[in-house]
Scaffold this motif. Structure first.
Motif, PDB file in Angstrom:
ATOM      1  N   ARG A 211     -13.949  24.461   4.698  1.00  0.00           N
ATOM      2  CA  ARG A 211     -15.081  23.343   4.326  1.00  0.00           C
ATOM      3  C   ARG A 211     -16.151  24.219   4.229  1.00  0.00           C
ATOM      4  O   ARG A 211     -16.610  24.691   5.359  1.00  0.00           O
ATOM      5  N   VAL A 212     -16.827  23.227   3.581  1.00  0.00           N
ATOM      6  CA  VAL A 212     -18.649  23.332   2.973  1.00  0.00           C
ATOM      7  C   VAL A 212     -19.269  23.227   4.511  1.00  0.00           C
ATOM      8  O   VAL A 212     -18.994  21.678   5.082  1.00  0.00           O
ATOM      9  N   LEU A 213     -19.736  24.314   5.260  1.00  0.00           N
ATOM     10  CA  LEU A 213     -20.636  24.039   6.548  1.00  0.00           C
ATOM     11  C   LEU A 213     -22.421  23.965   5.926  1.00  0.00           C
ATOM     12  O   LEU A 213     -22.822  24.520   5.519  1.00  0.00           O
ATOM     13  N   VAL A 214     -23.028  22.637   6.399  1.00  0.00           N
ATOM     14  CA  VAL A 214     -24.131  22.918   5.641  1.00  0.00           C
ATOM     15  C   VAL A 214     -25.434  22.949   6.925  1.00  0.00           C
ATOM     16  O   VAL A 214     -25.168  21.582   7.952  1.00  0.00           O
ATOM     17  N   SER A 215     -26.714  23.686   7.249  1.00  0.00           N
ATOM     18  CA  SER A 215     -27.655  23.357   7.964  1.00  0.00           C
ATOM     19  C   SER A 215     -28.580  22.578   7.415  1.00  0.00           C
ATOM     20  O   SER A 215     -28.969  23.742   6.403  1.00  0.00           O
ATOM     21  N   GLY A 216     -29.437  21.947   8.086  1.00  0.00           N
ATOM     22  CA  GLY A 216     -30.410  21.317   7.514  1.00  0.00           C
ATOM     23  C   GLY A 216     -31.665  21.197   8.120  1.00  0.00           C
ATOM     24  O   GLY A 216     -32.059  22.183   9.033  1.00  0.00           O
ATOM     25  N   LEU A 217     -32.264  20.049   8.213  1.00  0.00           N
ATOM     26  CA  LEU A 217     -33.751  20.753   8.252  1.00  0.00           C
ATOM     27  C   LEU A 217     -33.809  18.962   9.255  1.00  0.00           C
ATOM     28  O   LEU A 217     -35.381  19.234  10.173  1.00  0.00           O
TER      29      LEU A 217
END
Length: 472
Positions: A211-217
């Motif tokens: 599963r894609v993991l995104v670290s955001g702002l």
């Protein structure tokens, strides 16, 4: 005369279900055509697609009985799993394990777990069948990992994989990489504050994409209001930077549930940052050499993901401009939210074909040489969108390498005429009536534009799920 009105139920084995998934992935056959080939109903094929990840996990685990047609879970699943863990340890240490020994150990584990359970011969037979124990040497259990970490100077050249990879099957070799992504950039222009980091991970066989993991702002983007975290198409981490320790711990737990031991290729600097991480039981970290230019996930796979994402982004921008005449690309891009980005990233990762992943791992020397390299290599790039040349689209895909322009994109605050009537300034949440009305509009759109039967099949599945949720 024998009555022929009632269809005989034909259940597929695990091996046949994997063949179904391969046919659907590698050919242009529809679910109905595959169903006719295997002499089953189309809904059964649809259920196989819905359980794709679980079926692939069972297939790759090496412990599932691949000829079983139905998988019935044990009533005492805790004892079942604990005994299987003990059995693997016993096999690795070459202990003499017999039926009476297993029964005695199962009773001990039941007492430890506080369950009133007396194992019988019948239960033991079913336990062996469920976990493929005692069915020959088709799936040999791998020995446990040595407790010490691999040496820091582990050999890794672009022409050959790390030596430790030879101990793993291609299904159990994973590569992962942290990918910077300007998620709402437009061709030729990039906003300095719109970069997120995406974690991609896949095995060298192309059968498993994590599963894609995104670290955001932003800690809580306003677009997440009312959205269930379980419904998000990808994982979202609000802080800058990938939470490696949390992600690896979850990866280790997932592999433990499948009874697998796998290798994970990582950049050397990431492994150094994880020096204080508690020991992993099922995942072995294989750091690439600090002098190697080979990434821990093939660069061609990363570029394919970005190309699919950019193409999907351009399609969404074009739709926004067609809806609001006079809107520029930059203005349309400013309206792309973090939630939009999660959906597009998940869709782009799903579009990277397995055969292309296999070829990329082999060409960049990141896989054990146990998989034949196909001459029919899937294309790295999706079709070039209309209005752009191949060179322009290639530059757009590699936009992260350019100097971002300052102040081009806005924060996710919206403009005054776009703000809804909710108390907090956000658009009001859709109701059940809104959802059903939208379904009717979408179906009418399909009818008026000659949609294919395959598209209607997908629409019916979506319609059924929406109606089910409306009845909850």
């Amino acid at each position: 005369m024998e009555l022929s009105g009632k269809k005989k139920l034909h259940a597929l084995s695990l091996a046949e279900k994997i063949q179904v998934l391969e046919l659907l992935d590698e050919s242009k056959m529809s679910q109905s055509e595959v169903a006719r080939r295997f002499q089953v109903s189309q809904p059964q094929i649809s259920r196989i697609c819905k359980n794709k990840e679980k079926l692939l996990a069972d297939w790759c685990s090496g412990t599932a009985n691949r000829e079983r047609k139905r998988k019935r879970e044990s009533k005492y699943s805790g004892i079942d799993e604990a005994l299987l863990c003990w059995y693997r340890i016993a096999r690795a240490k070459a202990w003499d394990v017999t039926g009476p020994v297993l029964l005695h150990k199962a009773k001990e584990l039941a007492d430890i777990l506080g369950q009133d359970f007396v194992p019988s011969i019948g239960w033991l037979v079913r336990w062996k069948r469920r976990n493929n124990v005692g069915f020959g040497a088709r799936h040999v259990l791998a020995p446990p990992f040595p407790p010490e970490p691999p040496p820091p100077g582990l050999a890794s050249q672009t022409s050959q994989p790390p030596l430790a990879l030879k101990d793993f099957s291609p299904e159990d070799v994973f590569g992962c990489a942290e990918v910077p992504l300007l998620y709402r950039a437009v061709p030729g222009r990039a906003g300095a504050g719109d970069q997120v980091h995406v974690l991609l991970c896949a095995n060298s066989r192309g059968t498993e994409k994590r599963r894609v993991l995104v670290s955001g702002l932003q800690a809580a983007p306003r677009c997440f209001l009312g959205v269930s975290s379980e419904a998000l198409p990808a994982s979202y981490h609000p802080d800058v930077g990938i939470p490696w320790s949390e992600w690896l711990a979850q990866f280790d737990r997932d592999m433990g549930r499948q009874g697998r031991r796998v290798a994970l290729l990582l950049a050397a600097q990431v492994v150094e940052e994880l020096a204080g991480l508690p020991g992993l039981c099922h995942v072995r970290l294989l750091p690439l050499s600090t002098t190697s230019t080979t990434p821990s996930l093939p660069s061609s796979v990363i570029r394919a993901f970005k190309a699919h994402y950019r193409r999907r982004l351009l399609g969404k921008l074009a739709a926004v401009r067609s809806k609001r005449a006079g809107t520029s690309l930059a203005e349309a891009g400013a309206g792309i939210t973090v939630l939009d980005m999660l959906h597009m990233a998940a869709a782009a990762w799903a579009k990277v074909p397995p055969q292309f992943i296999v070829s990329s791992f082999l060409q960049e020397g990141l896989a054990p040489c146990k998989v034949p390299l196909s001459s029919d290599r899937a294309s790295e790039m999706p079709p070039v969108p209309g209005g752009l040349s191949l060179e322009e689209f290639s530059r757009f895909v590699d936009l992260e390498g350019e100097e971002p322009a300052s102040g081009v994109c806005k924060e996710e605050m919206g403009t005054e005429d776009e703000v809804g009537t909710g108390e907090d300034g956000c658009e009001p949440l859709p109701t059940r009536a809104d959802a059903l009305r939208a379904l009717g509009t979408l179906r009418r759109w399909f009818e008026c534009h000659g949609a294919s039967p395959e598209l209607f099949e997908k629409f019916y599945a979506c319609e059924e799920e929406v109606e089910r949720l409306c009845c909850l």
